[in-house]
Design a protein around this motif. Structure first.
Motif, mmCIF file in Angstrom:
data_model
loop_
_atom_site.group_PDB
_atom_site.id
_atom_site.type_symbol
_atom_site.label_atom_id
_atom_site.label_comp_id
_atom_site.label_asym_id
_atom_site.label_seq_id
_atom_site.Cartn_x
_atom_site.Cartn_y
_atom_site.Cartn_z
ATOM 1 N N PHE A 24 61.808 142.916 42.636
ATOM 2 C CA PHE A 24 62.240 143.477 43.902
ATOM 3 C C PHE A 24 63.649 143.020 44.258
ATOM 4 N N SER A 25 64.165 142.007 43.585
ATOM 5 C CA SER A 25 65.508 141.550 43.900
ATOM 6 C C SER A 25 66.574 142.293 43.117
ATOM 7 N N PHE A 26 66.302 142.588 41.834
ATOM 8 C CA PHE A 26 67.376 143.218 41.058
ATOM 9 C C PHE A 26 66.879 143.887 39.782
ATOM 10 N N GLY A 27 65.650 143.679 39.390
ATOM 11 C CA GLY A 27 65.201 144.154 38.105
ATOM 12 C C GLY A 27 65.385 143.103 37.021
ATOM 13 N N GLN A 28 66.103 142.042 37.322
ATOM 14 C CA GLN A 28 66.300 140.942 36.391
ATOM 15 C C GLN A 28 65.101 140.009 36.471
ATOM 16 N N ASP A 29 64.604 139.571 35.341
ATOM 17 C CA ASP A 29 63.496 138.630 35.332
ATOM 18 C C ASP A 29 63.990 137.223 35.022
ATOM 19 N N ILE A 30 63.178 136.248 35.355
ATOM 20 C CA ILE A 30 63.432 134.865 34.945
ATOM 21 C C ILE A 30 62.231 134.445 34.118
ATOM 22 N N GLU A 31 62.411 134.364 32.821
ATOM 23 C CA GLU A 31 61.276 134.169 31.918
ATOM 24 C C GLU A 31 61.613 133.161 30.821
ATOM 25 N N PRO A 32 61.451 131.868 31.073
ATOM 26 C CA PRO A 32 61.739 130.872 30.033
ATOM 27 C C PRO A 32 60.698 130.869 28.920
ATOM 28 N N ARG A 33 61.091 130.323 27.783
ATOM 29 C CA ARG A 33 60.244 130.205 26.588
ATOM 30 C C ARG A 33 59.792 131.564 26.077
ATOM 31 N N ARG A 34 60.627 132.544 26.335
ATOM 32 C CA ARG A 34 60.302 133.911 25.930
ATOM 33 C C ARG A 34 60.248 134.077 24.407
ATOM 34 N N TRP A 35 61.024 133.279 23.671
ATOM 35 C CA TRP A 35 61.196 133.519 22.241
ATOM 36 C C TRP A 35 60.378 132.593 21.349
ATOM 37 N N ASN A 36 59.625 131.681 21.932
ATOM 38 C CA ASN A 36 58.819 130.787 21.106
ATOM 39 C C ASN A 36 57.685 131.556 20.428
ATOM 40 N N PRO A 37 57.447 131.323 19.126
ATOM 41 C CA PRO A 37 56.423 132.087 18.399
ATOM 42 C C PRO A 37 55.016 131.700 18.851
ATOM 43 N N LEU A 38 54.105 132.675 18.769
ATOM 44 C CA LEU A 38 52.702 132.451 19.095
ATOM 45 C C LEU A 38 51.869 132.530 17.818
ATOM 46 N N PRO A 39 50.779 131.765 17.735
ATOM 47 C CA PRO A 39 49.927 131.810 16.539
ATOM 48 C C PRO A 39 49.319 133.193 16.332
#
Length: 309
Positions: A24-39
């Motif tokens: 609702f603020s801009f369409g920008q997200d704040i999403e840390p650890r987005r790129w860490n692989p999952l099993p």
């Protein structure tokens, strides 16, 4: 006691629910650890709730003043990791349900707008080009144990699908009635209990041919960057601080530019901890501040829950 594998997955999934809370603020997200692989061979389901409240700054020509918004959002997300060749990949689905109320003065008179329904869902496919190879939980644990300092580079494409609630005759809607394509490149460097991440995104918008009684509307691209610093504590507790900035998004209605491009700075903090063997909980706070005359100043406070199965 939660295992390393389960704790690692839960941390990743809980961060997923931040995306729509900040939309609702801009369409920008704040999403840390987005790129860490999952099993591989895991399924992750997350549900979150957040309250967003603050002020909306409209163009003075619209004669809307002292406008505030209050949003209650429930977000469900599903993540499925897989592999492309030897590369770690994942597919995400996010579905938001929103109750939002706007209040203010329109032409000097009190006005109130309420919307209740689904917002646009989002699909995302991502691939890590470098870093840990795709593998099961034990293989990933062995990789990170042997490489406590490591770097990952990934790419992704997210698509927001215009399936949310939308009324052609209204200016304020929960859905956008347009596709949003977001190519993204991310970099994350892990050194033992610390992680640093930097991600760049471009938001590309399709046209909305049914904007406010049949007008044609499009948005110029939005360019965004976000960065995160994460610390893992014993036993399996973690915290993060984040900063993001986005610029662009001028609207063009019936081929007439409105000179209303946006610029927003966001920062956030989050704290997570394990709950039972395959579950986890996180709390987060996000603040968004416009750097333009048109935009929004918002505060987001929420909680997320995640389960592995």
């Amino acid at each position: 006691m939660i295992t390393i594998k389960h704790n690692f997955i839960i941390k990743i999934c809980l961060l997923q629910v931040i995306l729509y809370f900040s939309n609702f603020s801009f369409g920008q997200d704040i999403e840390p650890r987005r790129w860490n692989p999952l099993p591989l061979k895991t399924n992750i389901l997350a549900v979150g709730y957040a309250n967003t409240a603050g002020e909306i700054l409209f163009d003075p020509l619209l004669q809307a003043e002292d406008v505030t918004v209050n949003v209650n959002a429930v977000i469900a997300s599903y993540i499925r990791p897989f592999k492309i060749g030897s590369k770690a990949a994942r597919f995400d689905v996010v579905i938001p349900y929103v109750n939002a109320t706007w209040k203010g003065l329109l032409n000097g008179d009190p006005a109130r707008v309420r919307r209740d329904g689904f917002s646009d869902p989002r699909l995302r496919l991502s691939v890590n080009l470098t870093g840990a190879p795709a593998g099961a939980g034990k293989e990933l644990q062995e990789y990170f144990a042997a490489n406590p300092v490591n770097t990952t580079l990934g790419v992704s494409l997210a698509v927001t699908v215009p399936l949310g609630q939308y009324f052609e005759e209204k200016l304020i809607n929960l859905g956008q009635n347009q596709f949003v394509f977001r190519p993204q490149v991310g970099f994350v460097h892990n050194w033992r209990k610390w992680s640093y991440e930097l991600t760049g995104s471009v938001f590309l918008f399709s046209e909305n041919p049914n904007f406010s009684n049949g007008q044609d509307k499009r948005l110029d691209p939005v360019f965004a960057v976000q960065t995160h610093l994460i610390k893992t504590f014993k036993p399996k507790y973690w915290a993060s601080v984040s900063l993001a900035y986005g610029l662009g998004g001028q609207s063009v209605v019936n081929r007439q530019p409105n000179n209303d491009d946006r610029g927003d700075v966001q920062y956030g903090v989050a704290f997570g901890f394990p709950l039972l063997k395959k579950q986890g909980v996180k709390f987060f706070y996000i603040h968004s501040e416009t750097v333009k005359d048109i935009g929004s100043n918002l505060n987001v406070l929420g909680i997320g829950w995640s389960v592995l199965f």
